[in-house]
Design a protein around this motif. Structure first.
Motif, PDB file in Angstrom:
ATOM      1  N   SER A  34       0.981  -1.178   0.031  1.00 51.90           N
ATOM      2  CA  SER A  34      -0.073  -0.008  -0.008  1.00 51.90           C
ATOM      3  C   SER A  34       0.934   1.226   0.003  1.00 51.90           C
ATOM      4  CB  SER A  34      -1.062   0.157   1.295  1.00 51.90           C
ATOM      5  OG  SER A  34      -0.137   0.180   2.326  1.00 51.90           O
ATOM      6  N   ASP A  35       0.145   2.482  -0.150  1.00 49.93           N
ATOM      7  CA  ASP A  35       1.008   3.648  -0.162  1.00 49.93           C
ATOM      8  C   ASP A  35       1.317   4.267   1.181  1.00 49.93           C
ATOM      9  OD1 ASP A  35       0.617   3.687  -2.969  1.00 49.93           O
ATOM     10  OD2 ASP A  35      -1.109   5.089  -2.868  1.00 49.93           O
ATOM     11  N   ASP A  36       1.075   3.500   2.553  1.00 51.27           N
ATOM     12  CA  ASP A  36       1.556   3.840   3.509  1.00 51.27           C
ATOM     13  C   ASP A  36       1.939   2.677   4.300  1.00 51.27           C
ATOM     14  OD1 ASP A  36      -0.666   2.404   3.813  1.00 51.27           O
ATOM     15  OD2 ASP A  36      -2.039   4.207   4.724  1.00 51.27           O
ATOM     16  N   ASN A  37       2.431   1.570   3.684  1.00 53.73           N
ATOM     17  CA  ASN A  37       2.920   0.564   4.507  1.00 53.73           C
ATOM     18  C   ASN A  37       4.345   0.648   4.907  1.00 53.73           C
ATOM     19  OD1 ASN A  37       2.991  -2.452   5.444  1.00 53.73           O
ATOM     20  ND2 ASN A  37       4.387  -2.785   3.644  1.00 53.73           N
ATOM     21  N   PRO A  38       4.454   0.797   6.233  1.00 54.31           N
ATOM     22  CA  PRO A  38       5.902   1.282   7.030  1.00 54.31           C
ATOM     23  C   PRO A  38       7.044   0.513   6.120  1.00 54.31           C
ATOM     24  CG  PRO A  38       4.229   1.054   8.471  1.00 54.31           C
ATOM     25  CD  PRO A  38       3.695   0.410   7.347  1.00 54.31           C
ATOM     26  N   ALA A  39       6.918  -0.868   6.273  1.00 56.52           N
ATOM     27  CA  ALA A  39       8.006  -1.563   5.482  1.00 56.52           C
ATOM     28  C   ALA A  39       8.389  -1.238   4.083  1.00 56.52           C
ATOM     29  CB  ALA A  39       7.650  -3.088   5.524  1.00 56.52           C
ATOM     30  N   ASP A  40       7.075  -1.253   3.372  1.00 58.34           N
ATOM     31  CA  ASP A  40       7.395  -0.668   1.709  1.00 58.34           C
ATOM     32  C   ASP A  40       8.152   0.636   1.901  1.00 58.34           C
ATOM     33  OD1 ASP A  40       6.457  -2.927   0.758  1.00 58.34           O
ATOM     34  OD2 ASP A  40       4.406  -2.359   0.725  1.00 58.34           O
ATOM     35  N   LEU A  41       7.415   1.634   2.478  1.00 57.93           N
ATOM     36  CA  LEU A  41       8.092   2.957   2.642  1.00 57.93           C
ATOM     37  C   LEU A  41       9.470   3.080   2.838  1.00 57.93           C
ATOM     38  CD1 LEU A  41       5.144   5.091   4.056  1.00 57.93           C
ATOM     39  CD2 LEU A  41       5.653   4.657   1.732  1.00 57.93           C
ATOM     40  N   ASP A  42       9.890   2.143   3.859  1.00 57.95           N
ATOM     41  CA  ASP A  42      11.298   2.126   4.392  1.00 57.95           C
ATOM     42  C   ASP A  42      12.040   1.572   3.438  1.00 57.95           C
ATOM     43  OD1 ASP A  42      13.212   2.411   6.567  1.00 57.95           O
ATOM     44  OD2 ASP A  42      13.394   0.414   6.323  1.00 57.95           O
ATOM     45  N   ARG A  43      11.719   0.594   2.503  1.00 54.08           N
ATOM     46  CA  ARG A  43      12.326  -0.094   1.366  1.00 54.08           C
ATOM     47  C   ARG A  43      12.716   1.057   0.311  1.00 54.08           C
ATOM     48  NH1 ARG A  43      10.152  -4.345   1.345  1.00 54.08           N
ATOM     49  NH2 ARG A  43       8.464  -3.781  -0.038  1.00 54.08           N
ATOM     50  N   ILE A  44      11.613   1.599  -0.205  1.00 55.62           N
ATOM     51  CA  ILE A  44      11.599   2.597  -1.183  1.00 55.62           C
ATOM     52  C   ILE A  44      12.357   3.676  -0.820  1.00 55.62           C
ATOM     53  CG2 ILE A  44      10.216   4.211  -2.503  1.00 55.62           C
ATOM     54  CD1 ILE A  44       7.909   2.114  -2.090  1.00 55.62           C
ATOM     55  N   GLY A  45      12.313   4.210   0.466  1.00 52.80           N
ATOM     56  CA  GLY A  45      13.268   5.535   0.844  1.00 52.80           C
ATOM     57  C   GLY A  45      14.626   5.199   0.879  1.00 52.80           C
ATOM     58  N   ASN A  46      14.995   3.903   1.272  1.00 53.37           N
ATOM     59  CA  ASN A  46      16.533   3.640   1.322  1.00 53.37           C
ATOM     60  C   ASN A  46      17.051   3.498  -0.114  1.00 53.37           C
ATOM     61  OD1 ASN A  46      16.459   3.509   4.139  1.00 53.37           O
ATOM     62  ND2 ASN A  46      16.106   1.212   4.139  1.00 53.37           N
ATOM     63  N   PRO A 102      11.717  10.567   1.527  1.00 52.64           N
ATOM     64  CA  PRO A 102      12.351   9.671   0.566  1.00 52.64           C
ATOM     65  C   PRO A 102      11.534   8.885  -0.260  1.00 52.64           C
ATOM     66  CG  PRO A 102      13.913   9.684   2.510  1.00 52.64           C
ATOM     67  CD  PRO A 102      12.503  10.177   2.671  1.00 52.64           C
ATOM     68  N   ALA A 103      10.515   8.178   0.267  1.00 51.43           N
ATOM     69  CA  ALA A 103       9.650   7.510  -0.229  1.00 51.43           C
ATOM     70  C   ALA A 103       8.694   8.432  -1.008  1.00 51.43           C
ATOM     71  CB  ALA A 103       8.938   6.404   0.519  1.00 51.43           C
ATOM     72  N   ALA A 104       8.321   9.330  -0.377  1.00 51.76           N
ATOM     73  CA  ALA A 104       7.311  10.349  -1.420  1.00 51.76           C
ATOM     74  C   ALA A 104       7.915  11.056  -2.288  1.00 51.76           C
ATOM     75  CB  ALA A 104       6.952  11.460  -0.558  1.00 51.76           C
TER      76      ALA A 104
END
Length: 585
Positions: free
Chosen positions: A409-421, A439-441
């Protein structure tokens, strides 16, 4: 509303030795109508004087004129905002939203008129900036896009006598006359831009008798344009704390690489190199159908300042609306919607393959360089600005696409962390006070236009005070031009009102690139995967060939039948897209 936009400039190509090889063919450029004129009846090229380079005093005068116009436009917005705040403080009442809109529309009109007048007077590199603003109706107020739309075509064309003088100086061999190369040469240019202008011509029998487009560089233009970039760098540095992006870095990248845009030998090499990329599978090496028509140089008729290409009929994307209107096609018709999807698919495919597979891509995409050909195909021209990014950056970009496409999803913490890194690994730097989702945004904002709500509470609008662009401290120069390509496609999808995710479209390419890097061809052959890839690619090639044939046939049908057939094709395409989305979920 300074003439500085999120647009991203040119890069390097590799120039071949200057020589006159045997004449050979290719594809190339562009435009609907022109008036053919026999070359022998045109004015003599030898009577035209070459304009001298700008003197130091002229360069200073040009810079002073730019600053005296640009700074007041910027400051007028600050002063108008301050004026409204003072009035509100003294009266105790604030303007209604409708009243505010009237005030700011008037402010936009004044700024747009002044900016258009300045660009008309200065021309040069500022014309390129005007073209980008005019193409971004989704970003800039209509007062600016309308005022600057005049700069999309035929900017201050040079006299044909001077054009012939440049061609004669650059291409004619000893004892050769102009008519020995061209049996026809149009006096009226197909288009005139800041660096060069293009004329339609027909080669002599000795050179193949084919219809060509001839691109000719403006004499003494290099010093003028480089001075313009220096001015833009200076103003970007001065207002860097108030601009929505690190434009100083953008213009440094532009300044560093613009020199190659003045070398048409390098452009010819770039054209051939990108043609090879999009007509051959990057993993299997098999030939494949190009989703767009790319220009090719006519070998033997290329120099540093003159480039001869085969001629293709069409209109630039900036004039597609009027062409569709002339043919009786309305913006909300099935034909227009089908074309919009084809346009987005074609550009997405080409830029995805070039950026992810080889890292070498066209770095000046704007509506003046994208053509709609008479048979419905899409053409991409002007390869003076290209870019090569490194293998590590390409791999990380591929991982970003897969992470964006595979998120829960657009707000799943694990996804946002991976995309941001991964975004940080690319070299993106954010302000110290940016939220963890920043960074993910930024990655979603650049590569997924289908997102309705960005993480971290950011807005999608680039000029919004709460845009993720505001969180950017700096952007890696290697990826500045990748960003320009993604923003072009995002802008087109917004105008066409078609939700479009580059990440979703590029994910299959990204996966193949990463798998191709990880597996050797020997291992692929040993476990039988190579033969499967070949069968899959052949089927894909046949399917794409069939779609292109269908669209070309559609353009030749009578209007009522064309509309019905397009409606059916559009319904099938939407169903296929829905099935593919359902599979991913």
């Amino acid at each position: 509303m300074l003439a500085l936009v999120p647009w991203f400039g040119p890069s390097r190509a590799f120039a071949p030795p200057r020589a006159r090889p045997p004449v050979n063919g290719g594809i190339a450029i562009v435009q609907a109508s022109s008036t053919a004129t026999d070359a022998s009846s045109s004015s003599s090229s030898s009577s035209s004087d070459f304009p001298p380079p700008l003197t130091k005093v002229q360069r200073l005068q040009r810079a002073a004129k730019f600053w005296s116009s640009a700074i007041p436009i910027v400051l007028s917005y600050y002063s108008k905002d301050a004026e409204l705040r003072v009035k509100e403080a003294f009266t105790g009442t604030a303007l209604t939203p409708a009243e505010q809109e009237v005030v700011w529309n008037e402010q936009h009109s004044k700024g747009a008129r002044k900016l258009a007048d300045t660009i008309t007077s200065l021309k040069g590199f500022y014309v390129k900036t005007a073209q980008i603003i005019a193409s971004r109706q989704d970003l800039f107020p209509p007062e600016y896009t309308e005022a600057l739309s005049m700069f999309t075509d035929n900017v201050d064309p040079l006299p044909v006598g001077l054009i012939k003088a440049v061609i004669s100086k650059e291409l004619l061999l000893r004892g050769e006359a102009f008519d020995d190369i061209f049996q026809e040469f149009d006096d009226t240019p197909l288009g005139a831009a800041s660096v060069a202008q293009v004329h339609r011509a027909v080669l002599s029998e000795r050179y193949g008798s084919r219809e060509v487009a001839v691109k000719v560089q403006r004499p003494s233009i290099e010093g003028k344009l480089m001075g313009d970039i220096a001015n833009l760098k200076a103003i970007a540095k001065t207002f860097e704390d108030n601009l929505p992006l690190d434009y100083y870095t953008v213009f440094c990248e532009l300044e560093k690489q613009l020199a190659d845009e003045f070398d048409f030998l390098a452009e010819a090499v770039a054209m051939d190199r990108i043609y090879e990329t999009v007509t051959r599978d990057g993993i299997t090496g098999l030939p494949c159908e190009s989703p767009i028509v790319l220009p090719r140089p006519v070998q033997g008729l290329v120099s540093r300042r003159v480039l001869v290409m085969d001629y293709l009929k069409g209109v630039p994307l900036s004039r597609t609306a009027e062409e569709m209107s002339r043919r009786g096609i309305t913006p909300d018709s099935p034909e227009a919607q089908l074309f919009g999807r084809k346009l987005l698919t074609s550009l997405t495919d080409v830029f995805g393959r070039c950026i992810l597979e080889t890292g070498f891509f066209h770095a000046d995409p704007h509506p003046g360089n994208i053509f709609v050909l008479d048979d419905g195909r899409i053409g991409l021209i002007d390869f003076g600005q290209v870019k090569q990014i490194g293998g590590r950056a390409r791999e990380t970009l591929a991982k970003v696409m897969l992470a964006l496409d595979g998120r829960v999803s657009d707000d799943n913490p694990a996804d946002l962390d991976r995309i941001g890194n991964l975004a940080l690994e690319l070299g993106v730097e954010l302000a110290d006070d940016a939220p963890a989702e920043g960074p993910a945004a930024v990655a979603m904002w650049l590569f997924d236009g289908s997102v309705e709500r960005l993480p971290g509470g950011y807005d999608k609008g680039e000029l919004s005070p709460n845009s993720p662009v505001k969180a950017l401290k700096s952007f890696p120069q290697d990826l500045v031009l990748v960003g320009r390509s993604s923003i072009l496609i995002k802008g087109l999808s917004n105008r066409l009102q078609i939700p479009w995710s580059l990440a979703r479209e590029w994910a299959p390419m990204a996966r193949r690139v990463l798998e191709g890097n990880a597996n050797t061809s020997t291992a692929a052959t040993r476990d039988g995967r190579a033969s499967k890839v070949r069968i899959r690619d052949v089927l894909k090639l046949l399917k794409q060939w069939g779609r292109d044939k269908t669209i070309r046939a559609l353009t030749k049908l009578p209007a009522p039948i064309r509309t019905k057939v397009a409606g059916v094709a559009l319904r099938f395409q939407k169903r296929r897209e829905a099935r593919e989305d359902a599979k991913k979920r």
